[in-house]
Each structure stands twice: as C-alpha cells, then as structure tokens.
Design a protein around this motif. Structure first.
Motif, PDB file in Angstrom:
ATOM      1  N   CYS A 243      -8.227  15.122  -1.004  1.00  0.00           N
ATOM      2  CA  CYS A 243      -8.324  16.166  -0.427  1.00  0.00           C
ATOM      3  C   CYS A 243      -6.625  16.586   0.800  1.00  0.00           C
ATOM      4  CB  CYS A 243      -9.376  17.270  -0.235  1.00  0.00           C
ATOM      5  SG  CYS A 243      -9.408  18.862   0.143  1.00  0.00           S
ATOM      6  N   ARG A 244      -6.039  17.683   0.278  1.00  0.00           N
ATOM      7  CA  ARG A 244      -4.874  17.404   1.991  1.00  0.00           C
ATOM      8  C   ARG A 244      -4.338  19.365   2.173  1.00  0.00           C
ATOM      9  NH1 ARG A 244      -2.549  13.288   3.569  1.00  0.00           N
ATOM     10  NH2 ARG A 244      -0.576  14.258   3.428  1.00  0.00           N
TER      11      ARG A 244
ATOM     12  N   LYS B  46       0.366  -0.936  -0.198  1.00  0.00           N
ATOM     13  CA  LYS B  46      -0.232  -0.347  -0.247  1.00  0.00           C
ATOM     14  C   LYS B  46       0.692   1.548   0.058  1.00  0.00           C
ATOM     15  CE  LYS B  46      -0.087   0.023   5.313  1.00  0.00           C
ATOM     16  NZ  LYS B  46      -0.966   0.360   6.306  1.00  0.00           N
ATOM     17  N   LEU B  47      -0.064   2.509  -0.197  1.00  0.00           N
ATOM     18  CA  LEU B  47       1.077   3.422  -0.293  1.00  0.00           C
ATOM     19  C   LEU B  47       1.058   3.712   1.445  1.00  0.00           C
ATOM     20  CD1 LEU B  47      -1.168   4.524  -3.548  1.00  0.00           C
ATOM     21  CD2 LEU B  47       1.501   4.038  -3.633  1.00  0.00           C
ATOM     22  N   SER B  48       1.891   5.080   0.959  1.00  0.00           N
ATOM     23  CA  SER B  48       1.923   5.602   2.617  1.00  0.00           C
ATOM     24  C   SER B  48       1.955   7.233   2.184  1.00  0.00           C
ATOM     25  CB  SER B  48       3.370   5.473   3.066  1.00  0.00           C
ATOM     26  OG  SER B  48       4.379   6.147   2.441  1.00  0.00           O
ATOM     27  N   PHE B  49       1.350   7.669   1.029  1.00  0.00           N
ATOM     28  CA  PHE B  49       1.062   9.342   0.998  1.00  0.00           C
ATOM     29  C   PHE B  49       0.002   9.904   1.665  1.00  0.00           C
ATOM     30  CE2 PHE B  49       3.603   7.864  -2.785  1.00  0.00           C
ATOM     31  CZ  PHE B  49       4.608   7.935  -2.988  1.00  0.00           C
ATOM     32  N   TRP B  50      -1.131   9.165   1.627  1.00  0.00           N
ATOM     33  CA  TRP B  50      -2.133   9.284   2.104  1.00  0.00           C
ATOM     34  C   TRP B  50      -2.814   9.743   3.432  1.00  0.00           C
ATOM     35  CZ3 TRP B  50      -2.773  12.701  -1.671  1.00  0.00           C
ATOM     36  CH2 TRP B  50      -2.112  11.891  -3.171  1.00  0.00           C
ATOM     37  N   ASN B  51      -1.889   8.875   4.007  1.00  0.00           N
ATOM     38  CA  ASN B  51      -2.724   8.478   5.829  1.00  0.00           C
ATOM     39  C   ASN B  51      -4.442   8.001   5.761  1.00  0.00           C
ATOM     40  OD1 ASN B  51      -0.489   9.320   6.795  1.00  0.00           O
ATOM     41  ND2 ASN B  51      -1.592  11.219   6.513  1.00  0.00           N
ATOM     42  N   ASP B  52      -4.684   6.906   4.630  1.00  0.00           N
ATOM     43  CA  ASP B  52      -5.747   6.679   5.082  1.00  0.00           C
ATOM     44  C   ASP B  52      -6.257   5.172   3.625  1.00  0.00           C
ATOM     45  OD1 ASP B  52      -9.100   7.731   5.138  1.00  0.00           O
ATOM     46  OD2 ASP B  52      -9.236   6.626   2.749  1.00  0.00           O
TER      47      ASP B  52
ATOM     48  N   TYR C 134      -8.383   3.461   1.940  1.00  0.00           N
ATOM     49  CA  TYR C 134      -8.630   4.248   0.569  1.00  0.00           C
ATOM     50  C   TYR C 134      -8.016   4.405  -0.404  1.00  0.00           C
ATOM     51  CZ  TYR C 134     -11.587   5.142  -3.199  1.00  0.00           C
ATOM     52  OH  TYR C 134     -12.075   5.205  -4.695  1.00  0.00           O
ATOM     53  N   CYS C 135      -7.509   5.172  -0.165  1.00  0.00           N
ATOM     54  CA  CYS C 135      -6.874   6.130  -0.766  1.00  0.00           C
ATOM     55  C   CYS C 135      -5.521   5.707  -0.808  1.00  0.00           C
ATOM     56  CB  CYS C 135      -6.369   7.798  -0.392  1.00  0.00           C
ATOM     57  SG  CYS C 135      -7.927   8.679  -0.749  1.00  0.00           S
ATOM     58  N   ASP C 136      -4.787   4.954  -0.316  1.00  0.00           N
ATOM     59  CA  ASP C 136      -3.196   4.352  -0.232  1.00  0.00           C
ATOM     60  C   ASP C 136      -3.768   2.906  -0.743  1.00  0.00           C
ATOM     61  OD1 ASP C 136      -1.623   6.174   1.144  1.00  0.00           O
ATOM     62  OD2 ASP C 136      -2.529   6.025   3.102  1.00  0.00           O
ATOM     63  N   MET C 137      -4.423   2.614  -1.046  1.00  0.00           N
ATOM     64  CA  MET C 137      -4.639   0.982  -1.722  1.00  0.00           C
ATOM     65  C   MET C 137      -3.972   1.067  -2.667  1.00  0.00           C
ATOM     66  SD  MET C 137      -8.598   0.315  -0.876  1.00  0.00           S
ATOM     67  CE  MET C 137      -8.674  -1.373  -2.009  1.00  0.00           C
ATOM     68  N   ILE C 138      -2.662   0.035  -3.654  1.00  0.00           N
ATOM     69  CA  ILE C 138      -2.094   0.137  -4.906  1.00  0.00           C
ATOM     70  C   ILE C 138      -3.771  -0.777  -5.710  1.00  0.00           C
ATOM     71  CG2 ILE C 138      -0.695  -0.839  -6.339  1.00  0.00           C
ATOM     72  CD1 ILE C 138       1.178   0.042  -3.661  1.00  0.00           C
ATOM     73  N   ASN C 139      -3.924  -0.669  -6.573  1.00  0.00           N
ATOM     74  CA  ASN C 139      -5.555  -1.379  -7.250  1.00  0.00           C
ATOM     75  C   ASN C 139      -4.973  -1.801  -8.457  1.00  0.00           C
ATOM     76  OD1 ASN C 139      -7.017  -1.451  -5.102  1.00  0.00           O
ATOM     77  ND2 ASN C 139      -8.141   0.651  -5.860  1.00  0.00           N
ATOM     78  N   GLY C 140      -4.893  -2.581  -8.975  1.00  0.00           N
ATOM     79  CA  GLY C 140      -4.731  -3.373 -10.539  1.00  0.00           C
ATOM     80  C   GLY C 140      -3.829  -2.970 -11.086  1.00  0.00           C
ATOM     81  N   THR C 141      -3.614  -2.778 -12.182  1.00  0.00           N
ATOM     82  CA  THR C 141      -1.786  -3.215 -12.808  1.00  0.00           C
ATOM     83  C   THR C 141      -1.198  -1.637 -13.516  1.00  0.00           C
ATOM     84  OG1 THR C 141      -2.414  -2.997 -15.303  1.00  0.00           O
ATOM     85  CG2 THR C 141      -3.755  -5.191 -14.204  1.00  0.00           C
TER      86      THR C 141
ATOM     87  N   LEU D 234     -12.985  22.773  -4.617  1.00  0.00           N
ATOM     88  CA  LEU D 234     -12.564  22.490  -6.068  1.00  0.00           C
ATOM     89  C   LEU D 234     -12.494  21.092  -6.506  1.00  0.00           C
ATOM     90  CD1 LEU D 234      -9.501  25.256  -5.621  1.00  0.00           C
ATOM     91  CD2 LEU D 234     -12.191  25.770  -6.787  1.00  0.00           C
ATOM     92  N   ALA D 235     -13.388  20.971  -7.807  1.00  0.00           N
ATOM     93  CA  ALA D 235     -12.855  19.748  -8.565  1.00  0.00           C
ATOM     94  C   ALA D 235     -11.364  19.466  -9.730  1.00  0.00           C
ATOM     95  CB  ALA D 235     -14.118  19.644  -9.359  1.00  0.00           C
ATOM     96  N   GLY D 236     -11.122  18.663  -9.796  1.00  0.00           N
ATOM     97  CA  GLY D 236      -9.585  18.598 -11.172  1.00  0.00           C
ATOM     98  C   GLY D 236      -8.442  18.850 -11.291  1.00  0.00           C
ATOM     99  N   ALA D 237      -8.387  18.610 -10.111  1.00  0.00           N
ATOM    100  CA  ALA D 237      -6.885  18.663  -9.683  1.00  0.00           C
ATOM    101  C   ALA D 237      -6.562  18.105  -8.073  1.00  0.00           C
ATOM    102  CB  ALA D 237      -6.747  20.252  -9.276  1.00  0.00           C
ATOM    103  N   LEU D 238      -5.188  17.309  -8.391  1.00  0.00           N
ATOM    104  CA  LEU D 238      -4.963  16.725  -7.387  1.00  0.00           C
ATOM    105  C   LEU D 238      -3.603  17.096  -6.498  1.00  0.00           C
ATOM    106  CD1 LEU D 238      -5.238  14.184  -5.348  1.00  0.00           C
ATOM    107  CD2 LEU D 238      -4.370  13.001  -7.530  1.00  0.00           C
ATOM    108  N   ASP D 239      -3.729  17.293  -5.021  1.00  0.00           N
ATOM    109  CA  ASP D 239      -2.482  17.626  -4.472  1.00  0.00           C
ATOM    110  C   ASP D 239      -1.456  16.550  -4.415  1.00  0.00           C
ATOM    111  OD1 ASP D 239      -0.726  18.862  -2.862  1.00  0.00           O
ATOM    112  OD2 ASP D 239      -2.229  19.459  -1.224  1.00  0.00           O
ATOM    113  N   ILE D 240      -0.740  16.528  -4.599  1.00  0.00           N
ATOM    114  CA  ILE D 240       0.740  15.308  -4.703  1.00  0.00           C
ATOM    115  C   ILE D 240       1.968  16.013  -3.574  1.00  0.00           C
ATOM    116  CG2 ILE D 240      -0.164  14.570  -6.129  1.00  0.00           C
ATOM    117  CD1 ILE D 240       2.305  14.907  -8.253  1.00  0.00           C
ATOM    118  N   SER D 241       1.864  16.648  -2.617  1.00  0.00           N
ATOM    119  CA  SER D 241       3.143  17.736  -2.729  1.00  0.00           C
ATOM    120  C   SER D 241       3.261  16.327  -1.545  1.00  0.00           C
ATOM    121  CB  SER D 241       2.607  18.481  -1.507  1.00  0.00           C
ATOM    122  OG  SER D 241       1.623  18.595  -1.041  1.00  0.00           O
ATOM    123  N   SER D 242       2.880  15.589  -0.725  1.00  0.00           N
ATOM    124  CA  SER D 242       2.854  14.333   0.175  1.00  0.00           C
ATOM    125  C   SER D 242       3.688  13.225  -0.982  1.00  0.00           C
ATOM    126  CB  SER D 242       1.832  13.591   0.860  1.00  0.00           C
ATOM    127  OG  SER D 242       1.043  13.661  -0.141  1.00  0.00           O
ATOM    128  N   CYS D 243       3.573  13.422  -2.112  1.00  0.00           N
ATOM    129  CA  CYS D 243       4.589  12.544  -2.656  1.00  0.00           C
ATOM    130  C   CYS D 243       5.938  13.242  -3.803  1.00  0.00           C
ATOM    131  CB  CYS D 243       4.048  11.280  -3.340  1.00  0.00           C
ATOM    132  SG  CYS D 243       3.340  11.608  -4.900  1.00  0.00           S
TER     133      CYS D 243
END
Length: 464
Positions: free
Chosen positions: A302-303, A223-229, A231-238, A313-322
């Motif tokens: 949402c960070r 799993k990921l460690s960026f989102w502290n959640d 659901y959001c930290d799941m690694i899904n699929g290929t 706001l829709a349409g933007a993802l804050d990836i500062s944590s990664c």
C-alpha cells in the motif's frame, strides 16, 4: 512330505506364483525409483535434456489478447462529475514471446542467465477489428502530470485543446503516441518492441533439483527495490513456466512476474485433463490482492493512503514505484476479487471468475506448465483538483480501467503427443507390468496352493 508329480507340480506352481507376485511387488518401488531418477535427470536445465529443449524453445506461441475500455460518457464526467461508464472492446490479439531467450550463459554456480526479448505482432484473424479502431479513454498525460503545478498544467491543457479524456487508436493506446502535453511518447506498454525483460539468473537444478528454474537474480539483484520492505521486495519462485518435478498439490507454487513488480503464490484448485494429460490447476487466491485489513502481509504494497482509503481497498496494486512514477494500478480484469467500491464508481464492469482469473495448469510429474492464462488489468488514477478545469467537477479519486490483457499459451497437439509417448505411456506401461505380475502371481499362488491341498486331501481319503 511326499508328493506325486502332479501335486509336486502344483506346489511348484504356487512357489512360482509367489515369486512372480514378489517380483511385481519389488517392481513397484524399483519402478518408482527409475521414474524418479529419469525425471530428475531430464528436468535439469542443461543442453540435451527435455527441460532444456522446452526452456530454450520459442515454438510454443504466446498470445496477448487485449480488451480496451471505451468511456461512453466523457462529457458528463467532466462537466457534471458523473461516474464514468465503460464498455470493453476486444479482443485485439498480438503474438508475443515469439523470440528465443537471448544472451544465454551457463554459470559455474549452476545457474543460467538470459534476457527475454519482447515484441508484439498483430494477429488480425484473432481480433475483432484492426489496430486503427478508436476508443475514448483517459488522457494519460493529464493523469501522469496531475502531481505537477496545477496552474501550469491547466494552461498547458487549454493551450493544446486537451481534456480529461481523449480518442486514441488501439495501437496508439497500447504501444505509444506522441503526446502534445508531455512532448514525448506515451502508451500503456510503451516502449515494448525491441526491448527486453531481465536479465534473469535462474538455478539449473543440476546440484539440487528442488531449486530448478527458481530465480536467483533479476536485473542483477536478489531482491526488488520497489517497495522498501524486506517481505514485499522478495523474489520468490520461478517465472511460472516450470517448477520442480513431483509437484505436491498441498504446497502453493510461487512465481515472480515483472509485469506486476512482485512475487505471488498460486494454490491448487482442481485436477484437469489437458489433451489426455493430467494436470494440476493452480490459481491466485483472493488474499493476493486483499487489503491489509484482511491480509496484513499486503501492508507494504500500500503506497498511498489517500487514494486507497487508508489502505482498505482490495483488488488493486499501485505499481507507480516501478513504472516511472506513472499512477498505474494493476488488478484482475473488471476488478475481480476487488472492493465493491471500485465497481460502484465505474459503471459497466462485470467480473467473472471463469473469464477473468489467472491460472496455471502444471503437469505434476515434470513440473512443466503446459497451459496458462495470465490476466491483468491496467488502471490509472485521477482525482479532484479545483484549479484544473477538466478536474474541478470530479468528486473523488477514481481508478479508471484502461485495458485488460489475457496472456495465454497451451501446448499444441504435436507436443502433447510427444509428452504422452515419452513420459505418460512409459509410466503407464510400467504400472501395468507391475500390476499384471502382482495380480497374476497372487492368483497362480492361491490357485496352485488350493489345488495342491485338495489333491493331498483326496489322496489321503483314497488311502484311508
């Protein structure tokens, strides 16, 4: 029942036709079983299979086209607090993913591990100009350092004759330059050349073909460690390059992208023809980057409540944590599917579904992705700060587009011909044989049977 040689021949012909029709009918499920068994065998990622040859090959060229946003009114933004007006310049094209997977290891638990070496080679013939073309863009160091002591930052900005905006070459902005404020190398994709993505651990599908290519671990973790959640930290699929065979278009496809530090899903959009091969086109839904107001599942992405207007706001993802704490936001180009506000405070943006959406073209029998376009825009945030001279006229937080990329690849004519010859033509031939036997058998059966009864009736009439 007695019959002469002719009527008996007709009766035998009807029986023969029935046998052929039954054979054709039997071939349908038997043929489907043969096809399914063959495809599942060739879809396993291990040396000697078609899937392995495609997986291990680096022959299919992957390109990254970049469009950079040139700020046309930098002085008005700094001196008057005007909305920035941008104009895109591009494409500037680089060949990427031309290096084969490295450190490939097959593990006892039916997984394979590897890393993806990264490199970029400039392609002048596919670009509008040289890498030395310049753009006026956000001063990345100012945006990165704004969380530091404002008084100290203002002194450093003044002492280095810096401002909110700067002039940089395409090469510098993308791949890095030595910044006078940070005293370090900074760039949108720096460092890149000579680095690698991963390591990845994926299932080979040997024990369960439905799990083929699904990511088991990334960087050693499930799993990921960026989102502290959870659901959001799941690694899904290929990783999006292939999926399990016999794709069901009613079921979304899931894939993980390290570029955006999260997993996403794509849904069936249409059936397309790609060089004579039928493919399913999958694209991202608007819900992927929707605000938590419209898609509660996105709440954990949402960070920052202040910069996202309380996560509306829709349409933007804050990836500062990664991204090492840099205020980087990922979106679709020109804020496609994003809030109207994002395009109101930055002038010159024109989102277009056809040119700016991300999609995958997947061959449904094998699950191979034969064509794709991954379109991502990199943005950075800057906002008001009264004690920083270059920011004291700024009225609100602004998400400024810096560049957007289109990472794309498609199968070449040689591969398409091989694919059609080895798979499509064999399936088509089997279906033709099935249909010919079934139709011919039915026709022979009914013609002979009708003729037989006609002969019998005529014989009875003559005898009467």
């Amino acid at each position: 029942i007695t019959c002469n040689s002719f009527s008996c021949g007709l009766l035998a012909g009807s029986v023969f036709g029935a046998v052929i029709a039954i054979l054709g009918g039997i071939l349908i499920p038997v043929g489907d079983m043969i096809i399914e068994r063959t495809v599942k065998k060739e879809a396993v990622i291990e040396p000697g299979t078609t899937a392995y040859d495609n997986w291990a090959s680096s022959e299919i060229a992957v390109y990254r086209q970049f469009w950079l946003f040139d700020v046309k009114n930098p002085q008005q933004v700094v001196q008057e607090g005007a909305f920035p007006e941008v104009q895109e310049k591009g494409p500037y094209t680089y060949k990427t993913r031309y290096l084969p997977k490295a450190n490939v290891t097959f593990n006892p638990n039916n997984t394979a591990s590897f890393v993806l070496p990264m490199g970029a080679i400039f392609e002048p013939s596919m670009s509008v100009g040289p890498e030395e073309d310049t753009v006026t863009t956000l001063n990345l160091a100012v945006a990165v350092s704004v969380s530091a002591s404002h008084i100290l930052l203002d002194m450093v900005i003044n002492s280095t004759n810096s401002s909110l905006f700067q002039h940089r070459t395409v090469k510098e902005l993308l791949w890095g330059y030595n910044d006078p404020i940070l005293k370090d190398t900074i760039g949108l994709f720096s460092p890149y050349n000579g680095t690698s993505d991963g390591p990845y651990n994926i299932f080979t599908g040997k024990d369960d073909i439905s799990k083929v290519s699904i990511i088991d671990r990334w960087r050693g973790e499930t799993k990921l460690s960026f989102w502290n959640d959870t659901y959001c930290d799941m690694i899904n699929g290929t990783d999006g390059s292939s999926f399990a065979p016999f794709v069901d278009k009613d079921v979304p496809l899931y894939f993980f992208s390290s570029d955006i530090c999260r997993s996403v899903s794509a849904s069936y959009e249409a059936t397309m023809n790609l060089k004579g091969i039928e493919v399913y086109r999958y694209s991202l839904l608007p819900s992927t980057l929707a605000s938590p107001v419209d898609n509660p599942d996105n709440k954990c992405f949402c960070r920052n409540y202040e910069t996202t207007k309380n996560c509306t706001l829709a349409g933007a993802l804050d990836i500062s944590s990664c991204s090492d704490g840099r205020p980087v936001f990922i979106s679709l180009p020109h804020f496609l599917q994003g809030s109207e506000y994002l395009r109101e405070v930055v002038l010159g943006l024109h989102p277009d579904e056809e040119h700016h959406k991300t999609f995958l073209d997947v061959e449904p029998i094998t699950g191979f992705t034969l064509n794709f376009a991954k379109r991502i825009q990199a943005n950075m945030m800057y906002g008001p700060a009264k004690d920083i001279t270059v920011l004291n006229k700024v009225k609100d937080y602004t998400l400024l587009p810096l560049a957007w990329l289109n990472e794309t690849a498609t199968l070449d004519d040689k591969t398409a011909d091989m694919f059609k010859r080895e798979l499509i033509s064999r399936i088509d031939m089997l279906e033709i044989v099935q249909q010919v036997l079934l139709i011919a058998g039915v026709i022979i059966f009914f013609v002979c049977l009708i003729a037989f009864f006609c002969v019998r009736r005529k014989s009875k009439t003559n005898l009467g």
